[in-house]
Scaffold this motif. Sequence first.
Motif, PDB file in Angstrom:
ATOM      1  N   LEU A 219       0.566  -1.305   0.551  1.00 55.78           N
ATOM      2  CA  LEU A 219      -0.197   0.015  -0.212  1.00 55.78           C
ATOM      3  C   LEU A 219       0.895   0.909  -0.157  1.00 55.78           C
ATOM      4  CD1 LEU A 219      -2.617  -1.483   2.050  1.00 55.78           C
ATOM      5  CD2 LEU A 219      -3.184  -1.142   0.046  1.00 55.78           C
ATOM      6  N   SER A 220       1.718   1.685   0.509  1.00 58.22           N
ATOM      7  CA  SER A 220       3.006   2.484   1.334  1.00 58.22           C
ATOM      8  C   SER A 220       3.330   2.868  -0.743  1.00 58.22           C
ATOM      9  CB  SER A 220       4.156   2.222   1.754  1.00 58.22           C
ATOM     10  OG  SER A 220       3.091   1.877   3.056  1.00 58.22           O
ATOM     11  N   ALA A 221       4.079   1.145  -1.565  1.00 56.62           N
ATOM     12  CA  ALA A 221       4.309   1.685  -2.277  1.00 56.62           C
ATOM     13  C   ALA A 221       3.626   2.084  -3.304  1.00 56.62           C
ATOM     14  CB  ALA A 221       4.953   0.486  -2.760  1.00 56.62           C
ATOM     15  N   GLN A 222       2.025   1.448  -3.588  1.00 57.42           N
ATOM     16  CA  GLN A 222       1.721   2.230  -4.728  1.00 57.42           C
ATOM     17  C   GLN A 222       0.849   3.602  -4.174  1.00 57.42           C
ATOM     18  OE1 GLN A 222      -2.817   0.520  -3.410  1.00 57.42           O
ATOM     19  NE2 GLN A 222      -3.319   0.751  -5.448  1.00 57.42           N
ATOM     20  N   LYS A 223       1.003   4.017  -3.078  1.00 53.00           N
ATOM     21  CA  LYS A 223       0.871   5.456  -2.701  1.00 53.00           C
ATOM     22  C   LYS A 223       1.671   6.137  -3.327  1.00 53.00           C
ATOM     23  CE  LYS A 223      -0.483   8.320   1.124  1.00 53.00           C
ATOM     24  NZ  LYS A 223      -0.310   8.499   2.671  1.00 53.00           N
ATOM     25  N   GLU A 224       3.142   5.848  -3.166  1.00 48.25           N
ATOM     26  CA  GLU A 224       4.461   6.658  -3.407  1.00 48.25           C
ATOM     27  C   GLU A 224       4.770   6.713  -4.700  1.00 48.25           C
ATOM     28  OE1 GLU A 224       8.140   8.989  -2.888  1.00 48.25           O
ATOM     29  OE2 GLU A 224       6.053   8.724  -2.157  1.00 48.25           O
TER      30      GLU A 224
ATOM     31  N   GLN B 268       1.217   6.737  -6.756  1.00 47.60           N
ATOM     32  CA  GLN B 268       0.257   8.023  -7.643  1.00 47.60           C
ATOM     33  C   GLN B 268       1.612   9.327  -6.991  1.00 47.60           C
ATOM     34  OE1 GLN B 268      -2.045   6.986  -8.598  1.00 47.60           O
ATOM     35  NE2 GLN B 268      -2.472   9.402  -8.918  1.00 47.60           N
ATOM     36  N   ARG B 269       1.776   9.294  -5.890  1.00 45.00           N
ATOM     37  CA  ARG B 269       2.866  10.892  -5.697  1.00 45.00           C
ATOM     38  C   ARG B 269       3.612  11.023  -6.306  1.00 45.00           C
ATOM     39  NH1 ARG B 269       6.927  13.320  -4.196  1.00 45.00           N
ATOM     40  NH2 ARG B 269       7.869  11.427  -3.349  1.00 45.00           N
ATOM     41  N   LEU B 270       4.183  10.163  -7.418  1.00 46.92           N
ATOM     42  CA  LEU B 270       5.473  10.552  -8.343  1.00 46.92           C
ATOM     43  C   LEU B 270       4.564  10.674  -9.357  1.00 46.92           C
ATOM     44  CD1 LEU B 270       8.478   8.080  -7.434  1.00 46.92           C
ATOM     45  CD2 LEU B 270       8.486  10.955  -7.172  1.00 46.92           C
ATOM     46  N   THR B 271       3.611   9.893  -9.840  1.00 49.62           N
ATOM     47  CA  THR B 271       2.847   9.974 -11.180  1.00 49.62           C
ATOM     48  C   THR B 271       2.253  11.294 -11.621  1.00 49.62           C
ATOM     49  OG1 THR B 271       2.776   7.744 -11.508  1.00 49.62           O
ATOM     50  CG2 THR B 271       1.217   9.104 -12.656  1.00 49.62           C
ATOM     51  N   GLU B 272       1.496  11.782 -10.396  1.00 53.67           N
ATOM     52  CA  GLU B 272       0.981  13.257 -10.711  1.00 53.67           C
ATOM     53  C   GLU B 272       2.289  14.027 -10.066  1.00 53.67           C
ATOM     54  OE1 GLU B 272      -1.119  12.872  -6.649  1.00 53.67           O
ATOM     55  OE2 GLU B 272      -2.218  11.545  -7.626  1.00 53.67           O
ATOM     56  N   GLN B 273       3.770  13.714  -9.555  1.00 52.91           N
ATOM     57  CA  GLN B 273       4.835  14.775  -9.559  1.00 52.91           C
ATOM     58  C   GLN B 273       5.215  14.904 -11.501  1.00 52.91           C
ATOM     59  OE1 GLN B 273       7.628  14.488  -6.644  1.00 52.91           O
ATOM     60  NE2 GLN B 273       9.159  16.203  -7.704  1.00 52.91           N
ATOM     61  N   ALA B 274       5.369  13.975 -11.932  1.00 51.42           N
ATOM     62  CA  ALA B 274       5.803  13.957 -13.091  1.00 51.42           C
ATOM     63  C   ALA B 274       4.699  14.415 -14.058  1.00 51.42           C
ATOM     64  CB  ALA B 274       6.481  12.120 -13.056  1.00 51.42           C
ATOM     65  N   GLU B 275       3.551  13.949 -13.450  1.00 56.69           N
ATOM     66  CA  GLU B 275       2.301  14.751 -14.626  1.00 56.69           C
ATOM     67  C   GLU B 275       2.534  16.136 -14.889  1.00 56.69           C
ATOM     68  OE1 GLU B 275      -0.734  13.209 -13.664  1.00 56.69           O
ATOM     69  OE2 GLU B 275      -0.692  10.639 -14.617  1.00 56.69           O
ATOM     70  N   GLN B 276       2.932  16.608 -13.403  1.00 52.46           N
ATOM     71  CA  GLN B 276       2.911  18.448 -13.403  1.00 52.46           C
ATOM     72  C   GLN B 276       4.069  18.931 -13.838  1.00 52.46           C
ATOM     73  OE1 GLN B 276       1.161  18.471  -9.360  1.00 52.46           O
ATOM     74  NE2 GLN B 276      -0.860  17.666  -9.570  1.00 52.46           N
ATOM     75  N   ALA B 277       5.074  17.919 -13.963  1.00 52.25           N
ATOM     76  CA  ALA B 277       6.392  18.839 -14.192  1.00 52.25           C
ATOM     77  C   ALA B 277       6.378  19.163 -15.721  1.00 52.25           C
ATOM     78  CB  ALA B 277       6.844  17.473 -14.251  1.00 52.25           C
ATOM     79  N   ILE B 278       7.109  20.260 -15.539  1.00 52.52           N
ATOM     80  CA  ILE B 278       7.449  20.714 -17.378  1.00 52.52           C
ATOM     81  C   ILE B 278       8.526  21.270 -17.879  1.00 52.52           C
ATOM     82  CG2 ILE B 278       6.993  23.353 -18.502  1.00 52.52           C
ATOM     83  CD1 ILE B 278       5.705  24.200 -16.018  1.00 52.52           C
ATOM     84  N   GLY B 279       8.571  20.353 -18.103  1.00 55.49           N
ATOM     85  CA  GLY B 279      10.162  19.807 -19.172  1.00 55.49           C
ATOM     86  C   GLY B 279      10.524  21.318 -20.393  1.00 55.49           C
ATOM     87  N   THR B 280      12.303  21.109 -19.641  1.00 53.81           N
ATOM     88  CA  THR B 280      12.652  22.436 -20.296  1.00 53.81           C
ATOM     89  C   THR B 280      13.621  21.412 -20.782  1.00 53.81           C
ATOM     90  OG1 THR B 280      14.326  21.611 -18.134  1.00 53.81           O
ATOM     91  CG2 THR B 280      12.868  23.457 -17.556  1.00 53.81           C
TER      92      THR B 280
END
Length: 101
Positions: free
Chosen positions: A49-54, A56-68
């Motif tokens: 469950l902790s790995a699944q939560k992490e 999800q957190r990393l996926t959401e963070q990556a989706e919001q990241a802006i490429g440079t």
Amino acid sequence: MPPWHRYSVVDYLPAAPAPGPGENSREPIAPATMGPLLIWTLRVVDDVLSAQKETQRLTEQAEQAIGTWESMARLRAYLDQLVERGASVPTRWHKGSTRSA
């Protein structure tokens, strides 16, 4: 005095059915064994469950990241290193197909 005190209680109970499918035919697991099994099972479930939560957190963070341009250059350098070593690109299984990680 109830009659089962004078006679046997077995005389008043229905016959025990023979063990069939679905009946427990083996001895139960000893508490000394079951306790540690249960503890480790709960730890594994917590880790999953902790790995699944992490994830999800990393996926959401990556989706919001802006490429440079800098991040694109770093990605290209990383992929070039993989190709030079003959290593595969990290992937994951998602909805029935393989995707880059």
